[in-house]
Design an enzyme around this catalytic site. Structure first.
Site, PDB file in Angstrom:
ATOM      1  N   VAL A 141       1.341   0.091   1.012  1.00  0.00           N
ATOM      2  CA  VAL A 141       1.388   0.109  -0.454  1.00  0.00           C
ATOM      3  C   VAL A 141       1.849  -1.251  -0.998  1.00  0.00           C
ATOM      4  O   VAL A 141       1.332  -1.730  -2.010  1.00  0.00           O
ATOM      5  CB  VAL A 141       2.319   1.231  -0.951  1.00  0.00           C
ATOM      6  CG1 VAL A 141       2.492   1.161  -2.464  1.00  0.00           C
ATOM      7  CG2 VAL A 141       1.759   2.592  -0.556  1.00  0.00           C
ATOM      8  N   GLU A 142       2.801  -1.867  -0.314  1.00  0.00           N
ATOM      9  CA  GLU A 142       3.358  -3.127  -0.809  1.00  0.00           C
ATOM     10  C   GLU A 142       2.367  -4.277  -0.709  1.00  0.00           C
ATOM     11  O   GLU A 142       2.243  -5.078  -1.641  1.00  0.00           O
ATOM     12  CB  GLU A 142       4.630  -3.483  -0.018  1.00  0.00           C
ATOM     13  CG  GLU A 142       5.838  -2.615  -0.333  1.00  0.00           C
ATOM     14  CD  GLU A 142       6.453  -2.957  -1.678  1.00  0.00           C
ATOM     15  OE1 GLU A 142       6.069  -3.975  -2.280  1.00  0.00           O
ATOM     16  OE2 GLU A 142       7.324  -2.200  -2.135  1.00  0.00           O
TER      17      GLU A 142
END
Length: 203
Positions: free
Chosen positions: A97-98
């Site tokens: 996600v990052e």
């Protein structure tokens, strides 16, 4: 007939034809190379370099699935997840996600690397090079472990604090009312559960 200036000591001479310097022939190959270099430089300056584009630029084949990208860092994820008492699937979900597993990702706010460490966070966990995958994952794993301890192993609050900061989570006594943070927590948890299911299926 031109006026005679000889008695005055002035002698008229026919003007000499101006000699032209021979034109230097330019090498067409060098000209073509110069044009290519200028175009390449302009493209790199003008082209908006997204995280995925930057990852492709640094050598990762384009079009890879997250699982293919994750495999490149799997051993590092396993090592630091076990070392700090985390589920490797959780660590992988946060990284996906990052940064989408882009070790050179840089956010508009200055977060760096796979786990998008802010410079002050990297400094607090003695991460000298946030773009180094091993150092970055170690710092991100430490931060996640710290936040889990800080919020009594409440995973949702720890993830919210990882995204929005522990001060905001403490102030609101829960997930801050920020759409981006709520979406972040949901995305990480969805990917985490999916990775857990895949891991159980592979057993």
């Amino acid at each position: 007939m031109p006026f005679d200036l000889t008695p005055y000591g002035i002698e008229l001479r026919e003007p000499r034809a101006r000699r032209r310097a021979p034109r230097r022939r330019r090498n067409p190959w060098l000209r073509g190379l110069a044009v290519m270099l200028l175009c390449s430089t302009a493209l790199l300056v003008v082209l908006p370099i997204t995280d995925q584009a930057r990852l492709s630029f640094w050598g990762a084949p384009s079009g890879l699935r997250p699982s293919d990208l994750r495999a490149r860092f799997e051993s590092i994820i396993e090592h630091y997840a076990r070392w700090y008492g985390l589920d490797p699937a959780l660590l992988a979900a946060v990284i996906q996600v990052e940064s989408s597993f882009n070790p050179f990702a840089v956010s508009p706010k200055g977060a760096l690397g796979l786990m998008q460490l802010m410079p002050e966070t990297a400094l607090s966990w003695q991460v000298a090079d946030p773009m180094n995958p091993s150092q970055n994952i170690r710092g991100g794993a430490l931060q996640l472990r710290y936040l889990l301890v800080r919020f009594n192993d409440d995973l949702e609050l720890a993830l919210a604090a990882y995204h929005a900061g522990e001060t905001r989570v403490s102030r609101h006594e829960g997930i801050p009312p920020l759409a981006s943070t709520q979406q972040y927590v949901d995305r990480v948890l969805d990917i985490y559960r999916g990775l857990q299911v895949s891991a159980e299926r592979d057993l």
